[in-house]
Design an enzyme around this catalytic site. Structure first.
Site, PDB file in Angstrom:
ATOM      1  N   ALA B  18       0.823  -1.219   0.000  1.00 12.13           N
ATOM      2  CA  ALA B  18       0.000   0.000   0.000  1.00 12.13           C
ATOM      3  C   ALA B  18       0.853   1.264   0.000  1.00 12.13           C
ATOM      4  O   ALA B  18       0.396   2.329   0.408  1.00 12.13           O
ATOM      5  CB  ALA B  18      -0.949   0.002   1.201  1.00 12.13           C
ATOM      6  N   ASP B  67       8.207  -7.429   4.068  1.00  8.91           N
ATOM      7  CA  ASP B  67       8.441  -8.122   2.801  1.00  8.91           C
ATOM      8  C   ASP B  67       7.521  -9.342   2.814  1.00  8.91           C
ATOM      9  O   ASP B  67       7.742 -10.281   3.577  1.00  8.91           O
ATOM     10  CB  ASP B  67       9.916  -8.547   2.710  1.00  8.91           C
ATOM     11  CG  ASP B  67      10.227  -9.321   1.442  1.00  8.91           C
ATOM     12  OD1 ASP B  67       9.275  -9.790   0.772  1.00  8.91           O
ATOM     13  OD2 ASP B  67      11.420  -9.475   1.127  1.00  8.91           O
ATOM     14  N   SER B 149      -6.522 -10.119 -11.675  1.00  5.78           N
ATOM     15  CA  SER B 149      -6.310  -9.277 -12.851  1.00  5.78           C
ATOM     16  C   SER B 149      -7.027  -9.874 -14.048  1.00  5.78           C
ATOM     17  O   SER B 149      -7.147 -11.101 -14.160  1.00  5.78           O
ATOM     18  CB  SER B 149      -4.824  -9.158 -13.168  1.00  5.78           C
ATOM     19  OG  SER B 149      -4.630  -8.537 -14.433  1.00  5.78           O
ATOM     20  N   TYR B 162       2.743 -13.405 -15.073  1.00  3.43           N
ATOM     21  CA  TYR B 162       1.726 -12.583 -14.411  1.00  3.43           C
ATOM     22  C   TYR B 162       0.332 -13.163 -14.649  1.00  3.43           C
ATOM     23  O   TYR B 162      -0.505 -13.218 -13.738  1.00  3.43           O
ATOM     24  CB  TYR B 162       1.813 -11.150 -14.935  1.00  3.43           C
ATOM     25  CG  TYR B 162       0.955 -10.163 -14.200  1.00  3.43           C
ATOM     26  CD1 TYR B 162       1.228  -9.833 -12.881  1.00  3.43           C
ATOM     27  CD2 TYR B 162      -0.119  -9.537 -14.822  1.00  3.43           C
ATOM     28  CE1 TYR B 162       0.447  -8.911 -12.203  1.00  3.43           C
ATOM     29  CE2 TYR B 162      -0.906  -8.614 -14.159  1.00  3.43           C
ATOM     30  CZ  TYR B 162      -0.621  -8.301 -12.850  1.00  3.43           C
ATOM     31  OH  TYR B 162      -1.402  -7.393 -12.183  1.00  3.43           O
ATOM     32  N   LYS B 166      -2.032 -14.455 -11.581  1.00  2.54           N
ATOM     33  CA  LYS B 166      -3.344 -13.861 -11.335  1.00  2.54           C
ATOM     34  C   LYS B 166      -4.473 -14.835 -11.640  1.00  2.54           C
ATOM     35  O   LYS B 166      -5.519 -14.820 -10.988  1.00  2.54           O
ATOM     36  CB  LYS B 166      -3.498 -12.570 -12.156  1.00  2.54           C
ATOM     37  CG  LYS B 166      -2.556 -11.443 -11.704  1.00  2.54           C
ATOM     38  CD  LYS B 166      -2.775 -11.088 -10.229  1.00  2.54           C
ATOM     39  CE  LYS B 166      -1.991  -9.866  -9.792  1.00  2.54           C
ATOM     40  NZ  LYS B 166      -2.192  -9.539  -8.365  1.00  2.54           N
TER      41      LYS B 166
END
Lengths: 250, 259
Positions: B18, B67, B149, B162, B166
């Protein structure tokens, strides 16, 4: 089963079935051999196959290992037009709530399963070497609906499905088609017999609507034959759920 | 006159990644609805910036260094949330490795690349789920939210890793929602299409693709991290949406409709 790029050819298709973790590859390899395909089974499992199937033992621990297995299969059977793949590590079938899941368990499911698939897709791409071909990735249909205790397994299977779509988009330009087949678990994956597979929310006659769970060596082999044939030359990146109609996935 | 109460008043949320972009938008939106927000970030300075923005709006926030690929860091971040605010009601895993945005051919994907991305997107999910669950079970309205995504839904030609990461979130959401349903903890994913710094960097490097990409959006724009994506997370964590679970919700302005 005809070659994927020549619908008028009666040439026998060569198929590499590349399966880690389960015995599903043997059933499928036998089924494809019964369709007159020349079949090599590249596997890390000590499974018995019919005499027509060329069996090549391999580890899936590295990209190099998988590439070497492809080379060995090519030496024995020549170039494949079809690669069929599944990676489902045995530990993935062990139903475990997330709060009790060790990192070893987690990693062996999500990382190993997906890396096996990456290695196989990469080896297939190199093997096709610009000639085009068909790749079919398959796995149990539980990934499409989810099941308690199988969160990492469902994650890995859905990742494999997205990876197949990505490959289909990328490699369509060189004539490679990539599709994903979901297989009803009952009967085909005895490892899932004790898992809490969700019931179909249907109050009518017991599912599946077709009255039986499709058989991997028969129904699924036929579907893979179709997807790999020239009649399906415009089909890529798709998902076909072979579960007899239990879950009519939107 | 009835003055509407903030929808998340008194609840505590943790949001990973964030320190900017969508994660910051989510943190700001949650705080604006009354939640105490713990900002878990790898570079604490970025988390402090987000906390300061929240403080300027009279919200409550705490930035912690985390992390997400390190279990001890995630455990500490959750412990910090509980110590500071007395519990945890909402856990949002948003963090990704920035390498994920870089175009890459599947044949060039290496083990090192995979692990760099998966350790953040996936291992972080696993660590956060394990650390948060005891507290989410004690909450009256426990929510676990992940960021998926549209790449995972349609498979992107030049982002195979990716896309896989996702896409995997969708399967994880369905399974975990079935697992945690008996605890009355909801599990959902938001699949955003938002204007973020990596998006802008990409289009600044490939300006010819911007117009082509924007044609995909019926609403003619990308989502805004706070107003569009953050508020969607607020909604999914609100009482109004308390019976929605196991869903991957597209917040993409109608971009991807083949579902």
């Amino acid at each position: 089963m005809q070659g994927p790029s020549d619908k008028t050819s009666s040439a026998v298709t060569t198929v590499f079935v590349v399966v880690s973790g389960t015995d599903a590859g043997a059933a499928l390899a036998n089924g494809l051999a019964r369709q007159r395909a020349r079949v090599a089974l590249l596997t890390d499992r000590a499974v018995e196959t019919e005499s027509e199937v060329t069996r090549i033992e391999t580890s899936f621990a590295s990209r190099e290992n998988v590439a070497a297995a492809f080379s060995a299969a090519r030496q024995q059977l020549g170039c494949a037009q079809v690669v069929v793949h599944s990676s489902t590590p045995q530990i993935a079938f062990t139903s475990t709530p997330i709060e009790g899941l060790s990192y070893r368990h987690w990693g062996e499911v999500v990382h190993v399963a997906v890396k096996d698939t990456i290695y196989c897709l990469q080896a297939a791409y190199e093997h096709f070497d610009g000639r085009g071909g068909s790749i079919v990735v398959f796995g149990p249909s539980v990934a499409l609906v989810g099941a308690p205790g199988l969160a990492p397994f469902c994650m890995a299977l859905e990742a494999q499905r997205s990876l197949a779509k990505s490959a289909a988009r990328q490699w369509g330009r060189v004539g490679i088609r990539v599709n994903w087949v979901a297989i009803g678990a009952e009967g085909n994956y005895p490892e899932l017999s004790s898992a809490a597979i969700p019931p179909v929310p249907e109050l009518g006659p017991p599912p599946p609507p077709l009255g039986r769970v499709p058989d991997i060596g028969d129904d699924v082999a036929d579907l893979i034959g179709f997807l790999s044939n020239d009649v399906a030359r415009a089909v890529t990146g798709t998902t076909v759920n072979v579960d007899g109609g239990s879950w009519m996935v939107p | 006159m009835n003055i509407p109460q903030p929808r998340l008043q008194g609840r505590t949320a943790i949001v990973t990644g964030a320190g900017g972009g969508i994660g910051r938008g989510i943190a700001l939106a949650l705080a604006a609805e009354g939640a105490n927000v713990v900002i878990a970030v790898r570079r604490k300075v970025t988390g402090d910036e987000t906390a300061e923005l929240i403080a300027q709006e009279r919200g409550t926030a705490l930035a912690v260094k985390c992390d997400v690929s390190v279990r001890a860091d995630v455990d500490s971040a959750v412990a910090a949330a509980v110590a500071a605010f007395g519990g945890l009601d909402i856990a949002v895993h948003n963090a990704i490795n920035r390498e994920s945005a870089n175009p890459l051919a599947l044949e060039d994907l290496t083990d090192a690349m995979w692990h760099a991305q998966a350790s953040v997107a996936w291992d972080g999910t696993y660590f956060l789920a394990q650390a948060a669950l005891p507290h989410l079970r004690r909450s009256a309205r426990g929510c676990f939210v992940m960021l998926g995504s549209f790449f995972g839904r349609h498979g992107a030609a030049m982002n195979p890793a990716y896309s896989a990461l996702k896409g995997g979130i969708r399967g994880f959401v369905k399974a975990l929602a079935r697992e945690w349903g008996p605890y009355q903890v909801t599990v959902n994913a938001i699949e955003p299409a938002a204007a973020t710094e990596p998006t802008e960097i990409f289009f600044s490097q490939h300006p010819q693709l911007r117009a082509q990409f924007m044609r995909n959006f019926p609403m003619g724009r990308l989502g805004r991290p706070r107003e569009d994506i953050g508020r969607a997370v607020v909604a999914i964590c609100s009482d109004e949406f308390g019976f929605i679970t196991a869903q991957s919700i597209q917040v993409d302005g109608g971009m991807y409709t083949a579902t």
